[in-house]
Design a protein around this motif. Structure first.
Motif, PDB file in Angstrom:
ATOM      1  N   ALA A  93       0.875  -1.182  -0.119  1.00 44.06           N
ATOM      2  CA  ALA A  93       0.074   0.040  -0.040  1.00 44.06           C
ATOM      3  C   ALA A  93       0.975   1.349   0.086  1.00 44.06           C
ATOM      4  CB  ALA A  93      -0.995   0.125   1.166  1.00 44.06           C
ATOM      5  N   ASN A  94       0.243   2.289  -0.353  1.00 42.95           N
ATOM      6  CA  ASN A  94       0.932   3.845  -0.388  1.00 42.95           C
ATOM      7  C   ASN A  94       1.516   4.039   1.321  1.00 42.95           C
ATOM      8  OD1 ASN A  94       0.214   4.054  -3.051  1.00 42.95           O
ATOM      9  ND2 ASN A  94      -1.628   5.031  -2.251  1.00 42.95           N
ATOM     10  N   THR A  95       2.443   4.732   1.241  1.00 45.07           N
ATOM     11  CA  THR A  95       3.203   5.135   2.498  1.00 45.07           C
ATOM     12  C   THR A  95       3.342   6.398   2.689  1.00 45.07           C
ATOM     13  OG1 THR A  95       5.479   4.910   1.489  1.00 45.07           O
ATOM     14  CG2 THR A  95       4.734   3.053   2.400  1.00 45.07           C
ATOM     15  N   ASP A  96       3.064   6.840   3.978  1.00 44.79           N
ATOM     16  CA  ASP A  96       2.997   8.389   4.273  1.00 44.79           C
ATOM     17  C   ASP A  96       2.209   9.178   3.461  1.00 44.79           C
ATOM     18  OD1 ASP A  96       4.771   7.634   6.385  1.00 44.79           O
ATOM     19  OD2 ASP A  96       6.349   7.635   5.230  1.00 44.79           O
ATOM     20  N   ASP A  97       2.852  10.173   2.889  1.00 39.24           N
ATOM     21  CA  ASP A  97       2.044  11.054   1.571  1.00 39.24           C
ATOM     22  C   ASP A  97       2.591  10.818   0.496  1.00 39.24           C
ATOM     23  OD1 ASP A  97       0.951  12.605   3.731  1.00 39.24           O
ATOM     24  OD2 ASP A  97       2.584  13.898   4.141  1.00 39.24           O
ATOM     25  N   HIS A  98       3.473   9.841   0.314  1.00 46.60           N
ATOM     26  CA  HIS A  98       3.887   9.436  -1.073  1.00 46.60           C
ATOM     27  C   HIS A  98       3.255   8.388  -1.687  1.00 46.60           C
ATOM     28  CE1 HIS A  98       7.322  11.331   0.699  1.00 46.60           C
ATOM     29  NE2 HIS A  98       7.783  11.773  -0.499  1.00 46.60           N
ATOM     30  N   VAL A  99       2.973   8.188  -3.134  1.00 48.30           N
ATOM     31  CA  VAL A  99       2.195   7.093  -3.670  1.00 48.30           C
ATOM     32  C   VAL A  99       3.038   6.422  -4.675  1.00 48.30           C
ATOM     33  CG1 VAL A  99       0.145   7.035  -5.176  1.00 48.30           C
ATOM     34  CG2 VAL A  99       0.021   8.767  -3.816  1.00 48.30           C
ATOM     35  N   GLN A 100       2.778   5.069  -4.342  1.00 50.58           N
ATOM     36  CA  GLN A 100       3.566   4.335  -5.139  1.00 50.58           C
ATOM     37  C   GLN A 100       3.117   4.027  -6.794  1.00 50.58           C
ATOM     38  OE1 GLN A 100       3.053   0.662  -2.902  1.00 50.58           O
ATOM     39  NE2 GLN A 100       4.258   1.466  -1.446  1.00 50.58           N
ATOM     40  N   TRP A 101       4.116   4.401  -7.716  1.00 50.91           N
ATOM     41  CA  TRP A 101       3.789   4.480  -9.014  1.00 50.91           C
ATOM     42  C   TRP A 101       3.561   2.944  -9.568  1.00 50.91           C
ATOM     43  CZ3 TRP A 101       8.280   4.689 -13.177  1.00 50.91           C
ATOM     44  CH2 TRP A 101       7.976   4.773 -14.301  1.00 50.91           C
ATOM     45  N   THR A 102       2.154   2.772 -10.035  1.00 50.30           N
ATOM     46  CA  THR A 102       1.999   1.490 -10.410  1.00 50.30           C
ATOM     47  C   THR A 102       0.990   1.944 -11.830  1.00 50.30           C
ATOM     48  OG1 THR A 102       1.485   0.819  -8.133  1.00 50.30           O
ATOM     49  CG2 THR A 102       0.338  -0.524 -10.142  1.00 50.30           C
ATOM     50  N   GLN A 103       1.623   1.170 -12.819  1.00 48.71           N
ATOM     51  CA  GLN A 103       0.969   1.500 -14.347  1.00 48.71           C
ATOM     52  C   GLN A 103       1.358   0.445 -15.271  1.00 48.71           C
ATOM     53  OE1 GLN A 103      -1.120   3.703 -15.124  1.00 48.71           O
ATOM     54  NE2 GLN A 103      -1.524   2.404 -16.800  1.00 48.71           N
ATOM     55  N   LYS A 104       0.577  -0.105 -16.205  1.00 49.70           N
ATOM     56  CA  LYS A 104       0.727  -0.952 -17.232  1.00 49.70           C
ATOM     57  C   LYS A 104       0.865  -0.089 -18.595  1.00 49.70           C
ATOM     58  CE  LYS A 104      -1.156  -5.185 -15.122  1.00 49.70           C
ATOM     59  NZ  LYS A 104      -2.112  -6.030 -14.959  1.00 49.70           N
ATOM     60  N   TYR A 105       2.017  -0.257 -19.208  1.00 55.64           N
ATOM     61  CA  TYR A 105       2.368   0.269 -20.572  1.00 55.64           C
ATOM     62  C   TYR A 105       2.310  -0.784 -21.532  1.00 55.64           C
ATOM     63  CZ  TYR A 105       3.664   4.220 -17.748  1.00 55.64           C
ATOM     64  OH  TYR A 105       3.873   4.945 -16.716  1.00 55.64           O
ATOM     65  N   THR A 106       1.469  -0.767 -22.743  1.00 52.12           N
ATOM     66  CA  THR A 106       1.112  -1.877 -23.614  1.00 52.12           C
ATOM     67  C   THR A 106       1.490  -1.532 -25.110  1.00 52.12           C
ATOM     68  OG1 THR A 106      -0.510  -2.598 -22.112  1.00 52.12           O
ATOM     69  CG2 THR A 106      -0.413  -3.754 -24.461  1.00 52.12           C
ATOM     70  N   TYR A 107       2.173  -1.963 -25.534  1.00 52.88           N
ATOM     71  CA  TYR A 107       2.858  -1.807 -26.947  1.00 52.88           C
ATOM     72  C   TYR A 107       2.235  -2.866 -27.942  1.00 52.88           C
ATOM     73  CZ  TYR A 107       5.562   1.351 -23.850  1.00 52.88           C
ATOM     74  OH  TYR A 107       6.027   2.112 -22.978  1.00 52.88           O
ATOM     75  N   TRP A 108       1.410  -2.451 -28.792  1.00 50.61           N
ATOM     76  CA  TRP A 108       0.680  -3.333 -29.844  1.00 50.61           C
ATOM     77  C   TRP A 108       1.410  -3.622 -30.870  1.00 50.61           C
ATOM     78  CZ3 TRP A 108      -3.204  -6.348 -27.942  1.00 50.61           C
ATOM     79  CH2 TRP A 108      -3.561  -5.884 -26.370  1.00 50.61           C
ATOM     80  N   PHE A 109       1.423  -4.891 -31.627  1.00 47.41           N
ATOM     81  CA  PHE A 109       1.870  -5.080 -33.171  1.00 47.41           C
ATOM     82  C   PHE A 109       0.579  -5.279 -33.809  1.00 47.41           C
ATOM     83  CE2 PHE A 109       5.395  -6.848 -30.298  1.00 47.41           C
ATOM     84  CZ  PHE A 109       6.283  -6.175 -30.744  1.00 47.41           C
ATOM     85  N   GLY A 110       0.655  -4.709 -35.086  1.00 46.47           N
ATOM     86  CA  GLY A 110      -0.443  -5.217 -36.210  1.00 46.47           C
ATOM     87  C   GLY A 110      -1.420  -4.251 -35.915  1.00 46.47           C
ATOM     88  N   ILE A 111      -1.523  -3.104 -35.244  1.00 43.65           N
ATOM     89  CA  ILE A 111      -2.997  -2.301 -34.939  1.00 43.65           C
ATOM     90  C   ILE A 111      -2.254  -0.721 -35.294  1.00 43.65           C
ATOM     91  CG2 ILE A 111      -3.970  -3.790 -33.367  1.00 43.65           C
ATOM     92  CD1 ILE A 111      -3.704  -2.005 -31.407  1.00 43.65           C
ATOM     93  N   SER A 112      -3.325  -0.013 -35.864  1.00 46.06           N
ATOM     94  CA  SER A 112      -3.045   1.321 -35.832  1.00 46.06           C
ATOM     95  C   SER A 112      -3.058   2.095 -34.543  1.00 46.06           C
ATOM     96  CB  SER A 112      -4.190   2.054 -36.801  1.00 46.06           C
ATOM     97  OG  SER A 112      -5.239   2.066 -36.083  1.00 46.06           O
ATOM     98  N   GLN A 113      -2.302   3.407 -34.396  1.00 43.63           N
ATOM     99  CA  GLN A 113      -2.450   4.045 -33.320  1.00 43.63           C
ATOM    100  C   GLN A 113      -3.738   4.424 -32.828  1.00 43.63           C
ATOM    101  OE1 GLN A 113       0.384   4.578 -31.353  1.00 43.63           O
ATOM    102  NE2 GLN A 113      -0.881   5.518 -29.891  1.00 43.63           N
ATOM    103  N   GLU A 114      -4.532   4.768 -33.705  1.00 44.46           N
ATOM    104  CA  GLU A 114      -6.095   4.974 -33.409  1.00 44.46           C
ATOM    105  C   GLU A 114      -6.678   3.969 -32.503  1.00 44.46           C
ATOM    106  OE1 GLU A 114      -5.022   5.331 -36.523  1.00 44.46           O
ATOM    107  OE2 GLU A 114      -4.658   7.510 -36.252  1.00 44.46           O
ATOM    108  N   GLU A 115      -6.457   2.514 -33.011  1.00 40.89           N
ATOM    109  CA  GLU A 115      -6.812   1.479 -32.451  1.00 40.89           C
ATOM    110  C   GLU A 115      -6.291   1.031 -31.144  1.00 40.89           C
ATOM    111  OE1 GLU A 115      -7.806  -1.923 -35.751  1.00 40.89           O
ATOM    112  OE2 GLU A 115      -5.922  -1.088 -35.920  1.00 40.89           O
ATOM    113  N   ALA A 116      -5.080   1.307 -30.939  1.00 44.64           N
ATOM    114  CA  ALA A 116      -4.237   1.269 -29.790  1.00 44.64           C
ATOM    115  C   ALA A 116      -4.783   2.256 -28.643  1.00 44.64           C
ATOM    116  CB  ALA A 116      -2.969   1.734 -29.845  1.00 44.64           C
TER     117      ALA A 116
END
Length: 195
Positions: A93-116
């Protein structure tokens, strides 16, 4: 009686042959030369190996690189989450006043940027629509946040060790993963020694 055993033997060989064909024709994808580095060091990527402990700075860019191989690659995903004192199955969990960075970055093959982009934030197209390569050199830049919002709490990003888990998935759903530990800390912070 001999015919019965011959039929059973042929059926068994056919079953084994089918199973062997599936695994040898389409092996699981592979990830090699995976590194994460602070963006201002972009001219010196070769100095890091997968065993090194990278250091990136909030407010700057992280550069993620890897050699990806497989049959008809579908997507690569970088899962960034707090790494200090936990296994991948647990989150802290988060500690004190700080927040842990949690994110998923997905890089797709075979689709357009609009589809992504239609898939939501942090989704990006790597190749043109219909282009599902067997090999790709991943080279992406991601902003390292100075503040983050998690579970309704916004605050400065918690400094410390994060896991950058790179997943690679092919069109058949086979996947592989590699994890790196990356220290996120201010530039004047003394980085950890190599692991």
């Amino acid at each position: 009686m001999k015919i019965k055993y011959t039929i059973l033997a042929l059926a068994f060989l056919g079953l084994v042959a089918c199973n062997n064909d599936d695994s040898s024709n389409n092996p699981a994808p592979t990830i090699e030369n995976y590194v994460v580095e602070n963006g201002h060091d972009h001219g010196d990527h070769a100095r890091l190996s997968e065993e090194d402990h990278a250091h990136i700075v909030p407010g700057e860019e992280a550069v993620v690189e890897a050699d990806l191989k497989g049959t008809s690659l579908s997507y690569a995903q970088v899962d960034v989450h707090w790494g200090a004192g936990h296994e991948h199955s647990a989150r802290v969990a988060n500690t004190d006043d700080h927040v842990q960075w949690t994110q998923k970055y997905t890089y797709w093959f075979g689709i357009s940027q609009e589809e992504a982009e239609a898939k939501g934030a942090y989704n990006y197209a790597l190749t043109a629509a219909g282009d599902f390569p067997n090999e790709h050199h991943l080279h992406v830049h991601m902003d390292v946040p100075t503040t983050w919002t998690k579970d309704g709490v916004t605050g400065p990003v918690e400094e410390g060790d994060y896991h950058f888990v790179l997943f690679l998935v092919d069109q058949e759903g086979q996947r592989t993963e590699k994890a790196l530990t990356v220290e996120v800390a201010a530039e004047d912070h003394e980085p950890h020694a190599s692991l």
